[in-house]
Motif scaffolding. Structure first.
Motif, short mmCIF file in Angstrom:
data_model
loop_
_atom_site.label_atom_id
_atom_site.label_comp_id
_atom_site.label_asym_id
_atom_site.label_seq_id
_atom_site.Cartn_x
_atom_site.Cartn_y
_atom_site.Cartn_z
N GLU A 116 1.86 8.03 13.13
CA GLU A 116 0.44 7.96 12.78
C GLU A 116 0.23 8.32 11.30
N GLU B 198 1.30 5.29 9.27
CA GLU B 198 0.33 4.19 9.35
C GLU B 198 -0.91 4.48 8.51
N ARG B 199 -1.38 5.71 8.55
CA ARG B 199 -2.56 6.07 7.73
C ARG B 199 -2.24 6.00 6.24
N GLN C 218 -2.35 2.43 5.20
CA GLN C 218 -3.73 1.95 5.10
C GLN C 218 -4.36 2.39 3.79
N LEU C 219 -3.99 3.57 3.32
CA LEU C 219 -4.51 4.08 2.06
C LEU C 219 -3.89 3.36 0.86
N PRO D 295 -3.98 -1.42 1.80
CA PRO D 295 -4.80 -1.86 2.94
C PRO D 295 -4.72 -3.36 3.22
N GLU D 296 -4.37 -4.15 2.21
CA GLU D 296 -4.32 -5.60 2.38
C GLU D 296 -2.94 -6.08 2.83
N SER E 124 4.13 -3.91 6.97
CA SER E 124 4.67 -2.73 6.31
C SER E 124 5.88 -2.28 7.09
N HIS F 27 2.39 -4.86 -2.15
CA HIS F 27 1.15 -4.31 -2.69
C HIS F 27 0.44 -5.34 -3.55
#
Length: 184
Positions: free
Chosen positions: A8, A11-12, A15-16, A19-20, A24, A138
């Motif tokens: 988790e 994954e967070r 996202q930070l 995000p696009e 990953s 990225h």
């Protein structure tokens, strides 16, 4: 982020950082996170890599290789690491990130200059030292790596443009490109 699983957290973090990113990749590198040592100099002033640092870098790369089965990423890269150390020893997250960056060269990415987004955090876990490592393509206005090559309109050789509208690899190719455009 306390109470979250390593997955988790990873994954967070992705996202930070990216995000696009459609895809990953992440893993847990077990063991005490290493820090990049300062360069050493011999009596003549020539720099050399500390043998212990080189061995630690090879060990980290070996751990990465166990999980990474494809070729290196070739464009911009987002890198995130959460380092869980077993002691409160003061070590810079920058130096730990540099160790990961150098260990990933040629394996996770072609060169660490492709990393256009990165994060390094340090946490304490006395029983289970480890590194959460996540990477993804990225999206950035800074174009890095080999994904951003195009043929020169003058000589036809591949080159990496320094700005978006650049069509020739050098000023000497501009007249040839113009002649080709006129001849058409």
């Amino acid at each position: 982020m306390t109470g979250l699983s390593d997955r988790e957290r990873g994954e967070r973090l992705m996202q930070l950082l990216a995000p696009e990113a459609g895809e990953s990749w992440g893993t847990i590198l077990l063991g005490e996170p290493h820090s990049k040592a300062r360069p050493r100099f011999d009596k003549d002033g020539h720099a050399y890599k500390d043998p212990a640092d080189a061995a630690a870098e090879q060990a980290t790369q070996w751990k990465m290789r166990q999980f990474w089965r494809r070729g290196p990423l070739t464009g911009n890269v987002a890198l995130g690491c959460v380092f869980f150390r077993s002691s409160r020893q003061e070590i810079d997250s920058d130096n730990m990130l540099k160790h990961v960056c150098d260990a990933g060269n040629g394996l996770l990415w072609v060169d660490d200059s492709q990393i256009t987004s990165k994060y390094g955090g340090i946490e304490l876990d006395r029983e289970r030292p480890r590194t959460i490592l996540v990477i993804a393509p990225h999206v950035s206005t800074m174009q890095r790596g080999t994904d951003y090559v195009r043929p020169c309109e003058g000589c036809g050789e591949l080159f990496t443009p320094s700005r978006e509208p650049q069509k020739c690899c050098s000023r000497t190719c501009v007249p040839a490109a113009r002649r080709k455009a006129v001849a058409g």
